[in-house]
Design a protein around this motif. Sequence first.
Motif, mmCIF file in Angstrom:
data_model
loop_
_atom_site.group_PDB
_atom_site.id
_atom_site.type_symbol
_atom_site.label_atom_id
_atom_site.label_comp_id
_atom_site.label_asym_id
_atom_site.label_seq_id
_atom_site.Cartn_x
_atom_site.Cartn_y
_atom_site.Cartn_z
ATOM 1 N N ASP A 177 3.180 7.716 -9.336
ATOM 2 C CA ASP A 177 4.172 8.578 -8.159
ATOM 3 C C ASP A 177 5.505 8.335 -8.319
ATOM 4 O OD1 ASP A 177 4.401 6.109 -7.604
ATOM 5 O OD2 ASP A 177 3.372 6.204 -5.730
ATOM 6 N N GLY A 178 6.242 7.936 -9.450
ATOM 7 C CA GLY A 178 7.618 7.795 -9.691
ATOM 8 C C GLY A 178 8.003 6.521 -9.035
ATOM 9 N N ARG A 179 7.200 5.593 -8.391
ATOM 10 C CA ARG A 179 7.581 4.410 -8.005
ATOM 11 C C ARG A 179 7.072 3.249 -8.738
ATOM 12 N NH1 ARG A 179 6.291 5.439 -1.892
ATOM 13 N NH2 ARG A 179 4.507 6.349 -2.799
ATOM 14 N N THR A 180 5.979 3.473 -9.406
ATOM 15 C CA THR A 180 5.290 2.379 -10.053
ATOM 16 C C THR A 180 5.699 2.133 -11.594
ATOM 17 O OG1 THR A 180 3.659 4.155 -10.690
ATOM 18 C CG2 THR A 180 3.114 2.659 -8.624
ATOM 19 N N ILE A 181 5.683 0.842 -11.926
ATOM 20 C CA ILE A 181 6.174 0.325 -13.368
ATOM 21 C C ILE A 181 4.813 0.012 -13.874
ATOM 22 C CG2 ILE A 181 8.495 -0.342 -12.663
ATOM 23 C CD1 ILE A 181 7.506 -3.303 -12.676
ATOM 24 N N PRO A 182 4.690 -0.109 -15.184
ATOM 25 C CA PRO A 182 3.432 -0.356 -15.901
ATOM 26 C C PRO A 182 2.567 -1.689 -15.245
ATOM 27 C CG PRO A 182 5.158 -0.162 -17.586
ATOM 28 C CD PRO A 182 5.748 -0.060 -16.215
ATOM 29 N N LYS A 200 0.270 -4.719 -1.760
ATOM 30 C CA LYS A 200 1.357 -5.870 -2.076
ATOM 31 C C LYS A 200 0.342 -7.169 -2.655
ATOM 32 C CE LYS A 200 5.033 -7.839 0.142
ATOM 33 N NZ LYS A 200 6.335 -7.517 -0.865
ATOM 34 N N ASP A 201 1.019 -7.614 -3.834
ATOM 35 C CA ASP A 201 0.240 -8.735 -4.454
ATOM 36 C C ASP A 201 -1.313 -8.687 -4.464
ATOM 37 O OD1 ASP A 201 0.163 -10.939 -5.515
ATOM 38 O OD2 ASP A 201 0.642 -12.432 -3.647
ATOM 39 N N ARG A 256 4.672 -7.862 -6.117
ATOM 40 C CA ARG A 256 4.672 -6.317 -6.238
ATOM 41 C C ARG A 256 3.473 -5.597 -5.848
ATOM 42 N NH1 ARG A 256 8.942 -3.306 -8.329
ATOM 43 N NH2 ARG A 256 7.474 -1.698 -8.780
ATOM 44 N N GLU A 257 3.651 -4.497 -5.467
ATOM 45 C CA GLU A 257 2.435 -3.682 -5.196
ATOM 46 C C GLU A 257 1.752 -3.302 -6.433
ATOM 47 O OE1 GLU A 257 3.189 -0.447 -2.621
ATOM 48 O OE2 GLU A 257 4.094 -1.626 -1.060
ATOM 49 N N PRO A 270 3.151 -4.180 9.892
ATOM 50 C CA PRO A 270 3.653 -4.556 8.452
ATOM 51 C C PRO A 270 2.690 -3.710 7.562
ATOM 52 C CG PRO A 270 3.701 -6.586 9.697
ATOM 53 C CD PRO A 270 2.812 -5.491 10.601
ATOM 54 N N LYS A 271 3.005 -2.882 6.651
ATOM 55 C CA LYS A 271 2.458 -2.302 5.696
ATOM 56 C C LYS A 271 2.053 -2.989 4.461
ATOM 57 C CE LYS A 271 2.694 1.340 2.421
ATOM 58 N NZ LYS A 271 3.782 2.204 1.688
ATOM 59 N N LEU A 272 0.987 -3.276 3.898
ATOM 60 C CA LEU A 272 0.903 -4.121 2.865
ATOM 61 C C LEU A 272 0.594 -3.189 1.642
ATOM 62 C CD1 LEU A 272 -1.919 -6.701 4.118
ATOM 63 C CD2 LEU A 272 0.899 -6.965 3.730
ATOM 64 N N GLY A 273 0.140 -1.843 1.765
ATOM 65 C CA GLY A 273 0.027 -0.952 0.842
ATOM 66 C C GLY A 273 -0.508 0.572 1.186
#
Lengths: 998, 88
Positions: free
Chosen positions: A866-871, A958-959, A902-903, A934-937
């Motif tokens: 989605d343009g925010r995630t890394i491998p 997250k984690d 990270r998420e 608080p949003k975890l994901g």
Amino acid sequence: MIQKYRLDKGGFIERNKQISFSFNGKKYFGYEGDTLASALLANGVHLVGRSFKYHRPRGFIGAGVEEPNAKVQLYSGAKTEPNAVATEVELVEGLVAKSQNCFPSVSFDFGEINNFLSKFFPAGFYYKTFMWPKNFWYKIYEPVIRRAAGLGVAPLKPDPDRYEHKFEYCDVLVVGSGPSGLASALAAAKNGARVILAEDKSRFGGSLLTDEVTIGNKKGKDWADETIEQLKKMPNVIVKNRSQVFGYYDHNMMVMFERTKDHLQNPNKYTPRQRLWYIRAKEVIASTGSIERPLVFGNNDRPGIMLASAAKEYLRVYGVLVGKKPIIFTNNDSAYDTAIDFKKNGINPLVIDVRKDSESTIIKEAKNLKIEIRFSHAIANTKGHLRVNSATIGKLNEKKSDFQNLEDVSCDCICVSGNWTPTVHLSSQSGNRLKFDENINAFIPNQSRQNESTVGSAKGSFSLKKSLEEGFNKGFEISNKITKKNIKSSIPTSNDRSNDKHDKFWCMPLPKNKNYKRCVDFQNDVYVSDIELAIREGFRSIEHVKRYTTLGMATDQGKTSNLNGLQLVSNIEKKIVPEVGHTTFRPPYTPVTIGAIVGREVGKYYRPTRKSPMHLWHKKNNAVFVDAGLWLRPRYYKQGQETLHEAAKREATNVRNNVGICDVTSLGKIDIKGKDSAEFLNRVYTNAWMKLPIGKARYGVMLREDGVVFDDGTTTRISENHFHMTTTTAQAVNVLAHLEYYLQVVWPELDVNVLSTTEQWAGAALAGPNSRNLLTKIFPDIDVSNEALPFMGFKEANLFGVPARIFRISFSGELAYEINVESGYGVFMWEKVMEVGKEMDIEPYGTEALSTLRIEMGHVAGSEIDGRTIPSDLSLDGMLSKKKDFIGKRSLDRQGFIDSTREKIVGVVPLDKKTMIPEGSHLVQDSKASLPNPKLGHISASCWSVEHNNPFSLAILKDGKKKIGEKLYALSPLKNKTIQVEIVSSHYVDSKGERVRS
Amino acid sequence: MLEIKCPYCGKRSQNEFSYGGDADIKRPELGKEISDKEWDDFVYFRKNPRGKHLELWHHVAGCRQWFKVSRDTSTHEIFKTLKLNEEL
């Protein structure tokens, strides 16, 4: 049907074509060639509307685009048009118009109470009064104010009309067909230039229509008509009337608004209503003319008070007297034209001139005609509720600061003239910094920033001789730069009344102890007192005064009011006008319909639609389509009354149990050739490509330079230096541009060529345990066993005589293949596969089932990329080569990217195993925590797992990996749902990936 | 709308092109050890000049060639367009 104010002869109307129309429910008659304004005036109707804020009765002020008051609502239903300017509406049979902003009627309007309470509604009133209590603004104040201060009513139904766009190129665009415009166009055209001449009005000629002048021994109007005929016959000239050039954009892109239908008595069904022209002109000549300014005096906004030039236009062009007892009120010579015209038609005007005297020939002519003139006089106030009926006139004292001997003089109209303002909008829009001309007390164009020049009265050249000279000279000079033909036209002799003497006094004083309202901006109801108040309250910049008082901010863009407003500010602040400066002129010069701007790009023509070659087959088989970028893809194939979810479940189950076929034509396909192709792929993808054997495919992930995942797909080595790349549907276009960028800009030394082949291939995915059986029957000539065509294998084959490519790749996680044939054979392939697969219970499946299959397998798609995630967020760490560099690799070392919390992608199952979790839901620890919780994901994709027969979702948490087994809540305030969930592995089905290899 | 002279196709309207940023930015060589700052300068940091700017444009709805444009960012005047292997 008597039109009481129509002269027996004169004007350019068709007197043998009578037209009936209605205004505020009453039937009237006019003639073809009238505007709504001229026809109403011929019937003695001056009252057309109510002012914006105080609901004061208002009448016509102008005769063209400058009109601030006469906004009317035309017709009703889908065809209705708000804010039409009556001076621009051409009369057609059956026209229906009514006044706006009044209730219950224009002559008795409840809103007028605002006028009597106007002390309480000065400039800035809204900002001061309705600030408190805060929540009252949306619920109470704003709705009430909007109703009271509205303009027209927008149509609620779709526009039934058609609008067009046109692109045109020319050497010289001439805007305006007055004397200077005609001269420019003629000179340029004769010198061989491609010319477009644009005129806003229906008639060509500008001031030549109304002025008593001769050009080359012809009457001005005759010269104009002949010149237009001459231009129309020239093949290098386009002549357009009813066409307003409203915007000057970069690099001489001019936009013109042409009215093509509303004036026609019997339009063809397919005639476009309006046409927007995009004209790229090498040179622009603005011969846009000038607009008369009103004088400012007590109650100067009553119906019956209008510009002297407008009165002259109604008389000369339409044969209409705006009144039979006129007062002409002026500070200059030009208004005497109007007085003389009245006199010559048997009406005795009274001229009030603020000047001591004038020696001009036109004054002598007026005196010879025995027109009564009172010099050094001015109007202090006017009377008459719905129509002016008298003026309070007095002699000005020496300083022009007070009156002597005030007396009331009866009248039925007042024609005012406060000098002329050059129409500099286009030059100003082009970047020309205007300069103030002390002689004419107005701004004129200065240094051109683009290929633009201004001629005639738009430049402050008010005499005919000068206008013609400038026109002919500029037309030749500009065209010769382009054509270099040196064909110079001679300038005809001309003769006009010299009438350029004027006085700079324009704002009348108030008599002692009187507090008359003196209007500056008629459309937005801005009075002298409002501007004084704004300055008292500390507004200094003209841009601030404008916004605080709304001076010049109405739909007429202050054509009659801006300069008077500026002069007022400069008088109060004791500055000169150039120091005060002017506000910015922005396009459009006149209002443009949204329909014209949009053109034909509405509904299904809003953007192109891409369809696969098998589209008609899908349609015949009850496919329900979904937009995937520009593509239409089958979402599911509806059977009976089933819902989307039932269909998706059925289709996906059939893939897991038997075999399904899915149209994958829309996937991006890029052909890559050249001896460095493998090396290039090695740099573009995160994994290794040098050793990929011929006839094998490989899954690859691409990053952006900032380390974020860009796209994924499989690429197959067709031969040593030839690869076939696939991309996602959504990113196909961007991936190609990305590859071209690196090949052309960054690594031009690589010998690689890329070419999109998306539309060359029709693609079908065959997925399910029966797919190999099916394949053996479709391709009996070749061996498709697991050994001969293993997972990620590739073969070229023959599909009943048609060349085909078989890729053993899988998005569904099942044993699966993709077949590609040339597009033209797509339907043939599809029907053959369906025919042969019948005995294996083949069924087509759409994108919804496709999503179900990939979600429960934990395969990522656009909702995770989605343009925010890394491998590593997507469990793609294994795809990252440690041995080589690739695009974006260096970014993966960034601190934020190596953060272990990270998420990351996980699977999510509702505890009740029944409730579907809405996509986009937030994952939280405590469903009842106080906001902000608080949003975890978040949930990225949801499906009904056909394997487990319960809902399953993917989430970015997250984690995440450490939270597997934990229980959280999914909250969707949008769907008003709180669902308790368990975190599981994202690979919900076949976690070892055995099926694809079976 | 700008009018841009593609060095391969000639003058076309801006809607045939897409913008590609600063043409003076050079991607670091592959495999080269570089500092965080050098990398950040390449990925994120751009000058935002008012005035002359050498930039990349891509003729996406045309010949699909990338090329360089020397343009004034405040007046939009285009001084010159060049192929990638040409220098200003």
